[in-house]
Design an enzyme around this catalytic site. Structure first.
Site, PDB file in Angstrom:
ATOM      1  N   TYR A  39      66.433  33.103  25.039  1.00 15.29           N
ATOM      2  CA  TYR A  39      66.281  32.035  24.047  1.00 15.29           C
ATOM      3  C   TYR A  39      67.592  31.277  23.839  1.00 15.29           C
ATOM      4  O   TYR A  39      67.577  30.057  23.604  1.00 15.29           O
ATOM      5  CB  TYR A  39      65.758  32.598  22.732  1.00 15.29           C
ATOM      6  CG  TYR A  39      64.267  32.839  22.774  1.00 15.29           C
ATOM      7  CD1 TYR A  39      63.369  31.893  22.303  1.00 15.29           C
ATOM      8  CD2 TYR A  39      63.755  34.018  23.323  1.00 15.29           C
ATOM      9  CE1 TYR A  39      62.002  32.105  22.368  1.00 15.29           C
ATOM     10  CE2 TYR A  39      62.390  34.236  23.392  1.00 15.29           C
ATOM     11  CZ  TYR A  39      61.518  33.277  22.917  1.00 15.29           C
ATOM     12  OH  TYR A  39      60.158  33.486  22.990  1.00 15.29           O
TER      13      TYR A  39
ATOM     14  N   ASP B 163      53.903  31.009  28.293  1.00 19.86           N
ATOM     15  CA  ASP B 163      55.009  31.153  27.357  1.00 19.86           C
ATOM     16  C   ASP B 163      56.333  30.967  28.108  1.00 19.86           C
ATOM     17  O   ASP B 163      56.541  29.965  28.761  1.00 19.86           O
ATOM     18  CB  ASP B 163      54.886  32.515  26.651  1.00 19.86           C
ATOM     19  CG  ASP B 163      55.891  32.717  25.527  1.00 19.86           C
ATOM     20  OD1 ASP B 163      55.662  32.180  24.433  1.00 19.86           O
ATOM     21  OD2 ASP B 163      56.910  33.387  25.754  1.00 19.86           O
TER      22      ASP B 163
ATOM     23  N   HIS C  16      47.808  32.397  20.880  1.00 21.14           N
ATOM     24  CA  HIS C  16      48.840  32.137  21.883  1.00 21.14           C
ATOM     25  C   HIS C  16      48.663  32.951  23.157  1.00 21.14           C
ATOM     26  O   HIS C  16      48.905  32.453  24.256  1.00 21.14           O
ATOM     27  CB  HIS C  16      50.208  32.450  21.269  1.00 21.14           C
ATOM     28  CG  HIS C  16      51.349  32.341  22.217  1.00 21.14           C
ATOM     29  ND1 HIS C  16      51.694  31.154  22.843  1.00 21.14           N
ATOM     30  CD2 HIS C  16      52.240  33.269  22.662  1.00 21.14           C
ATOM     31  CE1 HIS C  16      52.748  31.350  23.617  1.00 21.14           C
ATOM     32  NE2 HIS C  16      53.090  32.628  23.532  1.00 21.14           N
TER      33      HIS C  16
END
Length: 303
Positions: free
Chosen positions: A222, A114, A284
């Site tokens: 982010y 990730d 995930h």
């Protein structure tokens, strides 16, 4: 609040705060001191704890280094700069390199899941002489994912667009019920709920994520990816800079990467070495859903 992790999870590992690159990075390290070094980087919204079962399976073969990324776990959670550069993947990669320097580890194997995979990608491009082999888990290149954004992607990864909104909007919204938000993320993206996470690990993720400082740091991570990281990625592509080493790519059969992207092709375009890999029967959070299978894939590739 202090960690309540079972001591047995990282028995034999040292724990230390590294004062590096203008910040404090918490990391555990241990295993086979005479073996090759393997650096494991976690993703959002977790910490190094996600690797504990993988580490148990690999510790006799490798010297393992498991840091908490800047802004996560027990590492520093400083306020973001106006351009978010202190949370750029280039800066987080430098944090990791500085930890390896402090441990006296020159070349190493590298694996990231990730967000940790995005840091690992930047580290391999910026420090090609340090990374002997690279493994990326359940990601496609950030620039390609943003460039391919459509309704399906924006729906599946809405957090990419929510978290980048100006401070303090997402921080305030998430902080209103941080535990529910965290659980929704951990149970999503094909993971089919939280049953794959041990209760002790879930408590640890709640402890580390559900604070205003940690939520802000995650948003900054982010925001950097949607801004300065894209600048760095475009500059690297314009200069023809690629991952120099052979690279393994793993992704989940039930995840968004499987549904919307061609990870092997996309990574081969960014790699001068050989790219190999496969989809695994998971969502995930592959290292926790399939720890033994993940450890086997890493051991086979790196050894």
């Amino acid at each position: 609040m202090a960690s309540t992790l079972p001591q047995a999870w990282f028995e034999g590992f040292e724990a230390r705060d590294f004062e590096v690159n203008g910040t404090s990075i918490f990391a555990r390290y241990g295993g086979n001191a005479a073996g090759p070094t393997l650096l494991l980087l976690h993703g959002f919204p977790q910490s190094h704890v996600m690797w504990h079962r993988v580490a148990l399976a690999l510790q006799t073969h490798f010297f393992l280094v498991l840091p908490d990324l800047r802004g996560y776990g027990d590492s520093s959670k400083v306020a973001g700069l106006p351009d978010h550069s202190n949370y750029s993947k280039r800066n987080l990669a430098q944090d990791a390199v500085a930890v390896m320097d402090a441990l006296g580890r020159g070349n190493f194997y590298l694996c990231g899941h990730d967000r940790g995979g995005r840091v690992a990608h930047r580290l391999a491009v910026d420090h090609p002489g340090r990374v002997d082999r690279l493994c990326l888990i359940d990601i496609a290149p950030t620039l390609d994912m943003y460039n391919a954004t459509d309704m399906r992607f924006a729906t599946a990864y809405y957090h990419w667009f929510h978290l980048i909104q100006p401070n303090p909007l997402p921080e305030t919204m998430i902080g209103g019920c941080a535990v529910d938000y965290l659980h929704a993320k951990l149970g999503g993206w094909g993971s089919r709920g939280l049953s794959y996470i041990e209760p002790e690990a879930l408590i640890e993720y709640e402890r580390c994520f559900c604070t205003p400082e940690a939520i802000h740091a995650a948003c900054e991570d982010y925001r950097a990816s949607a801004g300065i990281d894209l600048v760095h990625d475009r500059e690297s592509r314009a200069r023809g800079e690629k991952i120099a080493c052979d690279t393994q790519v793993l992704w989940g059969e039930r995840g968004v990467v499987q549904q919307l992207f061609q990870p092997l092709d996309l990574w081969q375009a960014q790699c001068a070495g050989i790219v190999s890999g496969q989809a695994l029967p998971a969502g995930h959070f592959i290292p926790e859903e399939l720890p033994l299978e993940t450890a086997h894939a890493l051991h086979t590739f790196f050894r």
